[in-house]
Structure formats: C-alpha cells, structure tokens
Motif scaffolding. Sequence first.
Motif, short mmCIF file in Angstrom:
data_model
loop_
_atom_site.label_atom_id
_atom_site.label_comp_id
_atom_site.label_asym_id
_atom_site.label_seq_id
_atom_site.Cartn_x
_atom_site.Cartn_y
_atom_site.Cartn_z
N THR A 1 -2.73 54.14 22.06
CA THR A 1 -2.51 55.58 22.06
C THR A 1 -1.06 55.91 22.42
OG1 THR A 1 -4.81 55.98 22.68
CG2 THR A 1 -3.26 57.79 23.02
N HIS B 1 -8.20 59.87 25.85
CA HIS B 1 -9.06 60.56 24.87
C HIS B 1 -9.08 62.07 25.11
CE1 HIS B 1 -12.22 60.79 21.85
NE2 HIS B 1 -12.93 61.56 22.67
N LYS C 1 -13.09 53.72 20.00
CA LYS C 1 -12.28 54.69 20.73
C LYS C 1 -11.77 54.05 22.03
CE LYS C 1 -14.53 58.89 18.98
NZ LYS C 1 -15.35 58.20 17.96
N PRO C 2 -10.69 54.59 22.62
CA PRO C 2 -10.16 53.99 23.84
C PRO C 2 -11.19 53.84 24.95
CG PRO C 2 -8.57 55.54 22.95
CD PRO C 2 -9.82 55.68 22.13
N TRP C 3 -12.02 54.88 25.17
CA TRP C 3 -12.98 54.79 26.26
C TRP C 3 -14.09 53.78 25.94
CZ3 TRP C 3 -18.14 56.01 25.49
CH2 TRP C 3 -18.45 56.77 24.35
N GLN C 4 -14.40 53.62 24.64
CA GLN C 4 -15.38 52.61 24.26
C GLN C 4 -14.81 51.20 24.47
OE1 GLN C 4 -15.91 54.05 20.22
NE2 GLN C 4 -17.94 54.86 20.70
N GLY D 1 -9.34 54.91 29.13
CA GLY D 1 -9.82 55.38 27.83
C GLY D 1 -10.19 56.85 27.84
N GLN E 1 -9.63 48.40 19.57
CA GLN E 1 -9.28 49.75 19.11
C GLN E 1 -8.74 49.77 17.69
OE1 GLN E 1 -7.15 52.24 22.04
NE2 GLN E 1 -7.67 50.73 23.60
#
Length: 491
Positions: free
Chosen positions: A41, A165, A302-305, A161, A296
């Motif tokens: 990101t 996000h 996604k970053p948090w995943q 994450g 990613q």
Amino acid sequence: MASRFAPTQDIPIKRIMPWLVAVALFMEQLDATIVNTAAPTMAAALEVEPLSLKGVLTSYTLALAVFIPISGWMADRFGTKRIFVLAIALFTAGSLLCGLAVNVPMLVASRILQGIGGAMMTPVGRLALVRTFPRSEMITAMNYVIIPALIGPLIGPFVGGLIVHWLPWRMIFFINLPFGLAGLWLARRYMPDYRQENTPPLDRLGFILFGTGIALLSYVLEVLGDHQLGVTSVLPLGVLACTLLGAYVWHAMRIKNPLLTLNLFRVRTFRVSVVGGTVTRLGIGGMPFLLPLLYQIGLGFKPWQAGLLTMPQAAAAIGMKILSKPLLARYGHRRVLIVNTLLLGCLITVFTLVGPATPIWAILLISLTQGFISALQFTSINSLVYADISDADASKASSIASTGQQLSLSFGVALGSVVAAWFLQGVPQTDHPQLISALHHAFLVLGVVTMLSTLCFAALRGNDGNNVSNHTSRAKALADNNREQPVRVGA
C-alpha cells in the motif's frame, strides 16, 4: 561495573525490568510487522514498485547494525539508564518523522533515525538483563521479555492491514507514539544504572571502517536487486566494501579495545551461536518482506487479510516460548539446534507450494508450524550466546551478537529481493503469475541457506550450554544416580 541500586532492591528490579525491556521490544516488533504488511500500500501511495520499497526496511536494520557496536560502549560509559532513555526518545522521534514523510528518501532517512534509537534500545536492555539475572535464570528472564514483545508481531500484521485499509498509511508510524511515551516514563523510573568505572576510549577508526563497509555492502545488495547499476559498476563497490571490512578485522586484532572484540569468537559457544544464528537469520530474514507481497500482490488478498494469515506464526511463537525451556533441558542445545534448523529450512521451502489454489487452512497451518519452529530456534541461539561469557565481557558480547542479528536480517531482505528480482528479469511486478514464480524461487534459496546453518551448530558439544539450559545427558544422569544408591553388603 557499578550500579545505583542497593542489593536489597534486587528483587523489585528482577520483577520490573523484564516488562520494561518488553515495552521496548514491543515497539520495535510492532513497527516492523506493521511496515511489512503495509509495504504494498505504501509503494502504491508513493508511486514506486513494491520490491523497491525494501530500502525502507533495510535502512532501519542497517542503522541497527552500524550503531549497535557502540551501544555497549555507550552503556558502559554513560550508564544503562541514560542510554536506554535516549534510545526510546530517538525511536519515538523517528516514528513521528516517518509518519510525516512525503517521499521515499525522507522516509528512509526517518527510518535511519529510528534504527539509531533501536540500536541502543534492545542491546542495552538485554545487557541490563544479563547483569541482573544469573545464567541459570536467563531463559526464564528472556521468556518474560519475549512473550509480551511477541504481542507486537501477533497483532501487528492485522492492525497494519486494518490501518492501511481504513486510514492513511502514516498511522502505522504514529501508533508508536503512545508506547514510546510510556516507555520513557518506565525507563526513567525503573531502569537500573549499570556502568563501568574505567571505560576505554571509543575505537573511532574501527567505527568508521566497520560502519562504512557495512553501509556500502548493503547499498551494493540493494542496487543489485533493483538493477540500477550493471555488474561492472557494482563489482568495484562490493570489492571496496569487503576491503573496508577486512581492514577493520586487521585493525581490531591489533588494538587493545576494538569496537567489536573479535577475540570473543575463541569461545566456542559464543562463536557457534553468533555465526550459526547469523546464517539462520540470513535465510529467514527475507520472509517478513516477501510474504506480504505473495499474499497481497500475488494472491490478491487485502492487507488486513494478509495480516491474518501471518498471525498464527506469532501466536505459535508465544506458545513455544513456554515450551522451549523444558525442551532445552531435556535434549540440550546441540541436538535441538541441529534438528530444529533442518525443520526450519524445510518449512521455508514449503512456501514454494503456496499459490492461488492453496486452501486457506493450509497456509494457516504452515504459518503456525513456522512460528513454533522459529521461536525455539531463536530462544536456543540467544540463550547460548552468554553461556560462557563473563559479566565483564557481557556488553562486548551483546554488541557483537546484536550486530550479527541485525546484519543478517537486513541482508536476508536484500537476498530475497535480489533473487525475486533476478527471476522477474524486467517483467512488471503486476504480472501476478510471474511474481509468484519469482517469490517461490526466493523461498527456495532462503530455505537452503537456513539449512546450511546446521553445519555451524554441529560444531557444538553435547554439554555446551548446560549451565543455561540445565540439561544433563542421560549417561551422566545414570552415573550420578548410581553413585547416590547405597552400597548393599551381602545378599
């Protein structure tokens, strides 16, 4: 060595100091894991390629490696309390500047300031522990420090994450500020003030030779991975870096008080733990940087995943910290390190099988297993460092061990990115199948390097580290038991 604390206060110091050092480690570990998860990101926001952002990671660990060697001298000269407070202040200020950075060069410079603070923070805290606790209590003391500090890696990837996000990426650095202020308060109130009465002068020439050589070598690895310079341009710089480091070795062997006391390598347990630990971390050091890219960019999480996929590793590490002491007491350092290193290398190569079709449960299982194995590995290595080192040489040993650790982590990131970039060969990093293939090659190389460190640990003897692990070989235990049996006369 002098201390401002009276002997009657030893018990309160032993209760409070591990938590104080844990706060410092928590900040460092939280910062590192958050940055790793947020790297893709951040690269998009700063308009650079993801692999090019490795400079933000390596600049921090490089600053640690360059400035750690003088941390022991500074603690001996000015006292552990003053240096520890200064270290936390610099780290907190660097975090603030990182959050305010507007481009990659400013971010790298701010990370260097963070690294200077971290270079004094962790080694000085570890030095205070070594001088407070006897060797027989070191594993217990280190576990009390490491377990709270591992909360950083446990929550860091997920929190990082979530932040990138939902919030600006700059918040990943601002989150350090309250912890830094808390650490300053604790350090000023509770850190003991150990120091040496007659501290020798700083080896300035050694610092220049070593620091310049390491910085230049790190730069060579970075530009080689980015293909910014051709081999003909990089090779002379690499030769110059090695020449400077060789000149430092020549210099250090000929003066009384060098920057890094290389004579300590004559102690077998110290030599094996530092050299073997350096090679091990060189192999595993690139994983925290490469895995977020795989999850990613390669797999589209996604970053948090992606952060959730790495959480089992930290959770398992906490559990293994509890089990490591009885395992070392049962099997000893030599057997544990040989077997565990091979397992760790094999686990890294297993990531070459992770792709778009890999089930989530399989990724989580690999991460969980790696957490167990990694925690046992580093607990074994770190506890062995001081097994046969006197208190008078503790600061020197801490400087060398911490320098080797940070160098290997920095070069591990560089090695992983160099291999990945080599196999991409100009292919855009947005080409997901090619990126996944390049990362798989990097995992394979890192796994093989990790397994090679087994050769270092094979040099240990069966009783090495027994004063730390309280391990007693089965043959010796049987012999002792037979001697204790009463002699029966007659039948």
